[in-house]
Design a protein around this motif. Sequence first.
Motif, PDB file in Angstrom:
ATOM      1  N   ALA A  40     144.898 -14.557 -29.692  1.00 50.44           N
ATOM      2  CA  ALA A  40     145.226 -15.258 -28.462  1.00 50.44           C
ATOM      3  C   ALA A  40     144.100 -15.086 -27.441  1.00 50.44           C
ATOM      4  O   ALA A  40     143.126 -14.388 -27.658  1.00 50.44           O
ATOM      5  CB  ALA A  40     146.549 -14.750 -27.895  1.00 50.44           C
ATOM      6  N   SER A  41     144.243 -15.730 -26.303  1.00 54.06           N
ATOM      7  CA  SER A  41     143.200 -15.762 -25.297  1.00 54.06           C
ATOM      8  C   SER A  41     142.848 -14.361 -24.820  1.00 54.06           C
ATOM      9  O   SER A  41     143.686 -13.455 -24.783  1.00 54.06           O
ATOM     10  CB  SER A  41     143.645 -16.625 -24.129  1.00 54.06           C
ATOM     11  OG  SER A  41     144.795 -16.075 -23.520  1.00 54.06           O
ATOM     12  N   VAL A  42     141.583 -14.200 -24.432  1.00 56.78           N
ATOM     13  CA  VAL A  42     141.048 -12.949 -23.931  1.00 56.78           C
ATOM     14  C   VAL A  42     140.568 -13.181 -22.507  1.00 56.78           C
ATOM     15  O   VAL A  42     139.837 -14.135 -22.232  1.00 56.78           O
ATOM     16  CB  VAL A  42     139.880 -12.456 -24.814  1.00 56.78           C
ATOM     17  CG1 VAL A  42     139.242 -11.221 -24.205  1.00 56.78           C
ATOM     18  CG2 VAL A  42     140.357 -12.185 -26.228  1.00 56.78           C
ATOM     19  N   LEU A  43     140.988 -12.327 -21.584  1.00 53.12           N
ATOM     20  CA  LEU A  43     140.470 -12.383 -20.222  1.00 53.12           C
ATOM     21  C   LEU A  43     139.138 -11.644 -20.188  1.00 53.12           C
ATOM     22  O   LEU A  43     138.996 -10.585 -20.803  1.00 53.12           O
ATOM     23  CB  LEU A  43     141.444 -11.739 -19.248  1.00 53.12           C
ATOM     24  CG  LEU A  43     142.839 -12.357 -19.145  1.00 53.12           C
ATOM     25  CD1 LEU A  43     143.700 -11.559 -18.176  1.00 53.12           C
ATOM     26  CD2 LEU A  43     142.755 -13.806 -18.707  1.00 53.12           C
ATOM     27  N   GLU A  44     138.171 -12.191 -19.471  1.00 51.82           N
ATOM     28  CA  GLU A  44     136.834 -11.614 -19.491  1.00 51.82           C
ATOM     29  C   GLU A  44     136.255 -11.534 -18.096  1.00 51.82           C
ATOM     30  O   GLU A  44     136.413 -12.437 -17.274  1.00 51.82           O
ATOM     31  CB  GLU A  44     135.915 -12.449 -20.383  1.00 51.82           C
ATOM     32  CG  GLU A  44     134.483 -11.954 -20.407  1.00 51.82           C
ATOM     33  CD  GLU A  44     133.583 -12.725 -21.367  1.00 51.82           C
ATOM     34  OE1 GLU A  44     132.363 -12.691 -21.167  1.00 51.82           O
ATOM     35  OE2 GLU A  44     134.119 -13.350 -22.316  1.00 51.82           O
ATOM     36  N   ALA A  45     135.556 -10.428 -17.818  1.00 55.22           N
ATOM     37  CA  ALA A  45     134.759 -10.267 -16.607  1.00 55.22           C
ATOM     38  C   ALA A  45     133.395  -9.741 -17.012  1.00 55.22           C
ATOM     39  O   ALA A  45     133.245  -9.079 -18.047  1.00 55.22           O
ATOM     40  CB  ALA A  45     135.436  -9.314 -15.624  1.00 55.22           C
ATOM     41  N   ARG A  46     132.408 -10.030 -16.200  1.00 54.03           N
ATOM     42  CA  ARG A  46     131.049  -9.572 -16.468  1.00 54.03           C
ATOM     43  C   ARG A  46     130.671  -8.440 -15.515  1.00 54.03           C
ATOM     44  O   ARG A  46     131.174  -8.360 -14.384  1.00 54.03           O
ATOM     45  CB  ARG A  46     130.059 -10.723 -16.283  1.00 54.03           C
ATOM     46  CG  ARG A  46     130.390 -11.991 -17.054  1.00 54.03           C
ATOM     47  CD  ARG A  46     130.147 -11.878 -18.530  1.00 54.03           C
ATOM     48  NE  ARG A  46     128.746 -11.644 -18.852  1.00 54.03           N
ATOM     49  CZ  ARG A  46     128.243 -11.772 -20.080  1.00 54.03           C
ATOM     50  NH1 ARG A  46     129.021 -12.108 -21.092  1.00 54.03           N
ATOM     51  NH2 ARG A  46     126.961 -11.536 -20.304  1.00 54.03           N
ATOM     52  N   THR A  47     129.781  -7.573 -15.980  1.00 52.66           N
ATOM     53  CA  THR A  47     129.219  -6.510 -15.141  1.00 52.66           C
ATOM     54  C   THR A  47     127.705  -6.721 -15.113  1.00 52.66           C
ATOM     55  O   THR A  47     126.960  -5.933 -15.700  1.00 52.66           O
ATOM     56  CB  THR A  47     129.574  -5.118 -15.687  1.00 52.66           C
ATOM     57  OG1 THR A  47     129.098  -5.009 -17.048  1.00 52.66           O
ATOM     58  CG2 THR A  47     131.073  -4.901 -15.666  1.00 52.66           C
TER      59      THR A  47
ATOM     60  N   PHE B  51     132.960  -0.443 -11.051  1.00 53.84           N
ATOM     61  CA  PHE B  51     133.595  -1.718 -10.767  1.00 53.84           C
ATOM     62  C   PHE B  51     135.107  -1.533 -10.712  1.00 53.84           C
ATOM     63  O   PHE B  51     135.689  -0.891 -11.596  1.00 53.84           O
ATOM     64  CB  PHE B  51     133.278  -2.744 -11.867  1.00 53.84           C
ATOM     65  CG  PHE B  51     131.831  -3.133 -11.975  1.00 53.84           C
ATOM     66  CD1 PHE B  51     131.346  -4.242 -11.295  1.00 53.84           C
ATOM     67  CD2 PHE B  51     130.950  -2.403 -12.768  1.00 53.84           C
ATOM     68  CE1 PHE B  51     130.017  -4.624 -11.409  1.00 53.84           C
ATOM     69  CE2 PHE B  51     129.618  -2.773 -12.884  1.00 53.84           C
ATOM     70  CZ  PHE B  51     129.154  -3.888 -12.202  1.00 53.84           C
ATOM     71  N   VAL B  52     135.745  -2.084  -9.718  1.00 58.91           N
ATOM     72  CA  VAL B  52     137.203  -2.134  -9.642  1.00 58.91           C
ATOM     73  C   VAL B  52     137.601  -3.600  -9.777  1.00 58.91           C
ATOM     74  O   VAL B  52     137.119  -4.450  -9.013  1.00 58.91           O
ATOM     75  CB  VAL B  52     137.727  -1.545  -8.329  1.00 58.91           C
ATOM     76  CG1 VAL B  52     139.253  -1.624  -8.288  1.00 58.91           C
ATOM     77  CG2 VAL B  52     137.267  -0.096  -8.179  1.00 58.91           C
ATOM     78  N   LEU B  53     138.457  -3.889 -10.749  1.00 53.47           N
ATOM     79  CA  LEU B  53     138.813  -5.269 -11.071  1.00 53.47           C
ATOM     80  C   LEU B  53     140.297  -5.505 -10.874  1.00 53.47           C
ATOM     81  O   LEU B  53     141.115  -4.595 -11.076  1.00 53.47           O
ATOM     82  CB  LEU B  53     138.411  -5.611 -12.508  1.00 53.47           C
ATOM     83  CG  LEU B  53     136.929  -5.437 -12.849  1.00 53.47           C
ATOM     84  CD1 LEU B  53     136.731  -4.150 -13.627  1.00 53.47           C
ATOM     85  CD2 LEU B  53     136.400  -6.609 -13.655  1.00 53.47           C
TER      86      LEU B  53
ATOM     87  N   ARG C  19     145.344  -3.655 -12.108  1.00 51.52           N
ATOM     88  CA  ARG C  19     144.089  -3.074 -11.617  1.00 51.52           C
ATOM     89  C   ARG C  19     143.484  -2.169 -12.684  1.00 51.52           C
ATOM     90  O   ARG C  19     144.179  -1.369 -13.315  1.00 51.52           O
ATOM     91  CB  ARG C  19     144.340  -2.287 -10.337  1.00 51.52           C
ATOM     92  CG  ARG C  19     143.108  -1.611  -9.755  1.00 51.52           C
ATOM     93  CD  ARG C  19     143.411  -0.951  -8.427  1.00 51.52           C
ATOM     94  NE  ARG C  19     143.569  -1.963  -7.362  1.00 51.52           N
ATOM     95  CZ  ARG C  19     144.008  -1.673  -6.149  1.00 51.52           C
ATOM     96  NH1 ARG C  19     144.356  -0.436  -5.843  1.00 51.52           N
ATOM     97  NH2 ARG C  19     144.112  -2.627  -5.239  1.00 51.52           N
ATOM     98  N   LEU C  20     142.190  -2.309 -12.872  1.00 52.44           N
ATOM     99  CA  LEU C  20     141.474  -1.411 -13.762  1.00 52.44           C
ATOM    100  C   LEU C  20     140.085  -1.161 -13.192  1.00 52.44           C
ATOM    101  O   LEU C  20     139.638  -1.846 -12.269  1.00 52.44           O
ATOM    102  CB  LEU C  20     141.416  -1.945 -15.192  1.00 52.44           C
ATOM    103  CG  LEU C  20     140.943  -3.375 -15.444  1.00 52.44           C
ATOM    104  CD1 LEU C  20     139.444  -3.448 -15.588  1.00 52.44           C
ATOM    105  CD2 LEU C  20     141.592  -3.915 -16.719  1.00 52.44           C
ATOM    106  N   ALA C  21     139.407  -0.169 -13.725  1.00 53.80           N
ATOM    107  CA  ALA C  21     138.091   0.218 -13.233  1.00 53.80           C
ATOM    108  C   ALA C  21     137.157   0.466 -14.409  1.00 53.80           C
ATOM    109  O   ALA C  21     137.592   0.843 -15.506  1.00 53.80           O
ATOM    110  CB  ALA C  21     138.183   1.457 -12.349  1.00 53.80           C
TER     111      ALA C  21
ATOM    112  N   GLU D 281     136.860  -6.857  -7.602  1.00 55.00           N
ATOM    113  CA  GLU D 281     137.349  -6.762  -6.229  1.00 55.00           C
ATOM    114  C   GLU D 281     136.483  -5.853  -5.366  1.00 55.00           C
ATOM    115  O   GLU D 281     136.394  -6.045  -4.152  1.00 55.00           O
ATOM    116  CB  GLU D 281     138.793  -6.246  -6.227  1.00 55.00           C
ATOM    117  CG  GLU D 281     139.785  -7.210  -6.894  1.00 55.00           C
ATOM    118  CD  GLU D 281     141.215  -6.714  -6.809  1.00 55.00           C
ATOM    119  OE1 GLU D 281     141.409  -5.485  -6.646  1.00 55.00           O
ATOM    120  OE2 GLU D 281     142.132  -7.548  -6.910  1.00 55.00           O
ATOM    121  N   LYS D 282     135.842  -4.858  -5.996  1.00 51.51           N
ATOM    122  CA  LYS D 282     135.037  -3.913  -5.229  1.00 51.51           C
ATOM    123  C   LYS D 282     134.113  -3.180  -6.192  1.00 51.51           C
ATOM    124  O   LYS D 282     134.422  -3.071  -7.395  1.00 51.51           O
ATOM    125  CB  LYS D 282     135.943  -2.911  -4.498  1.00 51.51           C
ATOM    126  CG  LYS D 282     135.275  -2.166  -3.340  1.00 51.51           C
ATOM    127  CD  LYS D 282     136.302  -1.335  -2.601  1.00 51.51           C
ATOM    128  CE  LYS D 282     135.685  -0.643  -1.382  1.00 51.51           C
ATOM    129  NZ  LYS D 282     135.305  -1.567  -0.309  1.00 51.51           N
TER     130      LYS D 282
END
Length: 364
Positions: free
Chosen positions: A2-9, A44-46, A26-28, A57-58
């Motif tokens: 299934a779909s994967v949520l992704e963020a970049r650093t 990173f705080v997401l 919330r995760l870091a 987010e921060k």
Amino acid sequence: MASVLEARTPGFNPYAVKYSPYYDSRLAVAASSNYGIVGNGRLFVLGLGPPNGIQIEKYFDTNDAQYDLAWSEINENQLAVACGDGSIKLFDLGVDQFPVMNFHEHNREAFSVCWNPITKDTFISSSWDGTIKIWSPTRPQSLKTLPVGTCTYSAQFSPHNPSLISCASSDSHIRLFDLRTPVTAKYHLTTLIPAHSPPPPLPGSHGPPLLSNGTPYPGSVPSEILTHDWNKYSDTLLAAGGVDRTIRTFDIRNPQGGPLSVISGHEFAVRKLAWSPHARDILVSASYDMTVRVWNDGTGMPLPPGMQQQGGVVNVGTEMGRMNRHTEFATGVDWCLFGAGGWTASVGWDERVLVWDAHTLLRR
């Protein structure tokens, strides 16, 4: 899958990811520039949720690499970060950039940090300098130093006993320190588990110890242990993995008895593992082979006819599924404590944070 949520650093290679123990949204991530070899670090705080799925987010910068992090158990807005210069820095989401506390006694890289989940008033760090240090978040000097004597990659408080500290290190041993015992010459060291020693042979047997599938127990060479974790449902069960690509589980009541389970399949070193907080026999691991895999430790599998679960018989763990979206070393993984029990976050040196549902792997 299934779909994967992704963020970049962007510009930073992650080493560790942790869900908040307060919020499922919330995760870091602790990350380092230039793969942690040289340069600064960034925490990173997401946040998770609509309309953007996952977003930063921060963030907080440090002058040296970041290798691990731990959310405070007494303040939902604070995190401790283990840094390459040997320091531990405590950041607060309500304070811009500068840490609210700085703890610096390690003389080599601080590689892991863990908050006491029971008493909540202390946290520990471990370092390549061969020590574990116990800290209070309110004072800059450590409360106690536990000598290990060899490069210590991973240290944890037991989730069942606030006085029990475990660590995994480069000399192929798992150590347990019980703070309730006298200091003596061993500095609270109560148990030493040789992680790569075979189990004793079956009673009356002249052959090698057996796996639960009936095959001989494979030989192993002592090698560095990079990660370990306590089982959340059994106060005596640990899992450890490292350079030899194999995950092993141990019962601390029988430190010389060899592993309870052997879990093989990764093609390169196991960098991080975590027991599920939702099931006794499920764990997840991240590896330098770029995969994150979900495993059953094999303890619930029936033994072949004629074999009894006693000295010399070792369970064989099985792979339930794998997440192979990372394109560089997978270095960190964590379970979400909330919800139906499958949401998992992973990070890798590909500058990506991926959030996905492990249940989609288990149903394959």
